[in-house]
Design a protein around this motif. Sequence first.
Motif, short mmCIF file in Angstrom:
data_model
loop_
_atom_site.label_atom_id
_atom_site.label_comp_id
_atom_site.label_asym_id
_atom_site.label_seq_id
_atom_site.Cartn_x
_atom_site.Cartn_y
_atom_site.Cartn_z
N UNK A 101 60.99 49.35 28.97
CA UNK A 101 62.39 49.72 28.75
C UNK A 101 62.65 50.03 27.28
N UNK A 102 63.72 50.74 27.05
CA UNK A 102 64.12 51.03 25.67
C UNK A 102 64.50 49.71 24.97
N UNK A 103 64.48 49.74 23.67
CA UNK A 103 64.86 48.54 22.91
C UNK A 103 66.29 48.12 23.23
N UNK A 104 67.18 49.09 23.42
CA UNK A 104 68.57 48.77 23.75
C UNK A 104 68.67 48.06 25.09
N UNK A 105 67.93 48.56 26.09
CA UNK A 105 67.95 47.91 27.40
C UNK A 105 67.33 46.52 27.34
N UNK A 106 66.25 46.37 26.59
CA UNK A 106 65.63 45.05 26.44
C UNK A 106 66.60 44.07 25.79
N UNK A 107 67.28 44.52 24.75
CA UNK A 107 68.24 43.65 24.06
C UNK A 107 69.41 43.28 24.97
N UNK A 108 69.92 44.26 25.72
CA UNK A 108 71.03 43.99 26.63
C UNK A 108 70.59 43.03 27.74
N UNK A 109 69.38 43.19 28.22
CA UNK A 109 68.86 42.29 29.26
C UNK A 109 68.70 40.88 28.71
N UNK A 110 68.17 40.75 27.51
CA UNK A 110 68.04 39.43 26.88
C UNK A 110 69.40 38.76 26.74
N UNK A 111 70.39 39.54 26.33
CA UNK A 111 71.74 39.01 26.19
C UNK A 111 72.29 38.56 27.54
N UNK A 112 72.04 39.35 28.57
CA UNK A 112 72.48 39.02 29.93
C UNK A 112 71.88 37.69 30.37
N UNK A 113 70.59 37.53 30.16
CA UNK A 113 69.90 36.30 30.55
C UNK A 113 70.46 35.10 29.77
N UNK A 114 70.68 35.29 28.49
CA UNK A 114 71.23 34.20 27.67
C UNK A 114 72.63 33.81 28.15
N UNK A 115 73.41 34.78 28.58
CA UNK A 115 74.75 34.48 29.09
C UNK A 115 74.70 33.76 30.43
N UNK A 116 73.67 34.02 31.23
CA UNK A 116 73.51 33.31 32.50
C UNK A 116 73.12 31.85 32.25
N UNK A 117 72.34 31.64 31.21
CA UNK A 117 71.83 30.30 30.89
C UNK A 117 72.05 30.00 29.42
N UNK A 118 73.29 29.67 29.04
CA UNK A 118 73.63 29.50 27.63
C UNK A 118 72.97 28.29 26.97
N UNK A 119 72.37 27.39 27.71
CA UNK A 119 71.75 26.20 27.12
C UNK A 119 70.55 26.53 26.35
#
Length: 105
Positions: free
Chosen positions: A87-105
């Motif tokens: 994936x593009x760097x932007x998509x990877x970053x957005x996906x990482x952010x999405x995962x972090x928001x699902x599991x903020x701990x």
Amino acid sequence: MSNIFWSLLVILMIFGRLVEGLEGIPSSDESLDDLVSAGVSENAAAGIVKFDRKLQEPFEMEKTDPEGAKELEQVLHEEFNEYIDSLSEDDQAAYQKYIKNLHPN
């Protein structure tokens, strides 16, 4: 990021979805909408959702074929990691952010 980290994120995402609500696992459309809302491009989100559904197969196999389930899980995680890495760097970053928001701990 390392493949182990991505694998852990996928596992956390699946378990988080199973535990999150009484409604169970979100539909593909709901998952797609959530990813796109988080900034993942629609094409990348569709691929992630596709893998998310495939990654549930080993959990279903676990009862009847634990060894086969483990092997399938490893193969799917490798394929998922390759997909994420493509994936593009932007998509990877957005996906990482999405995962972090699902599991903020």
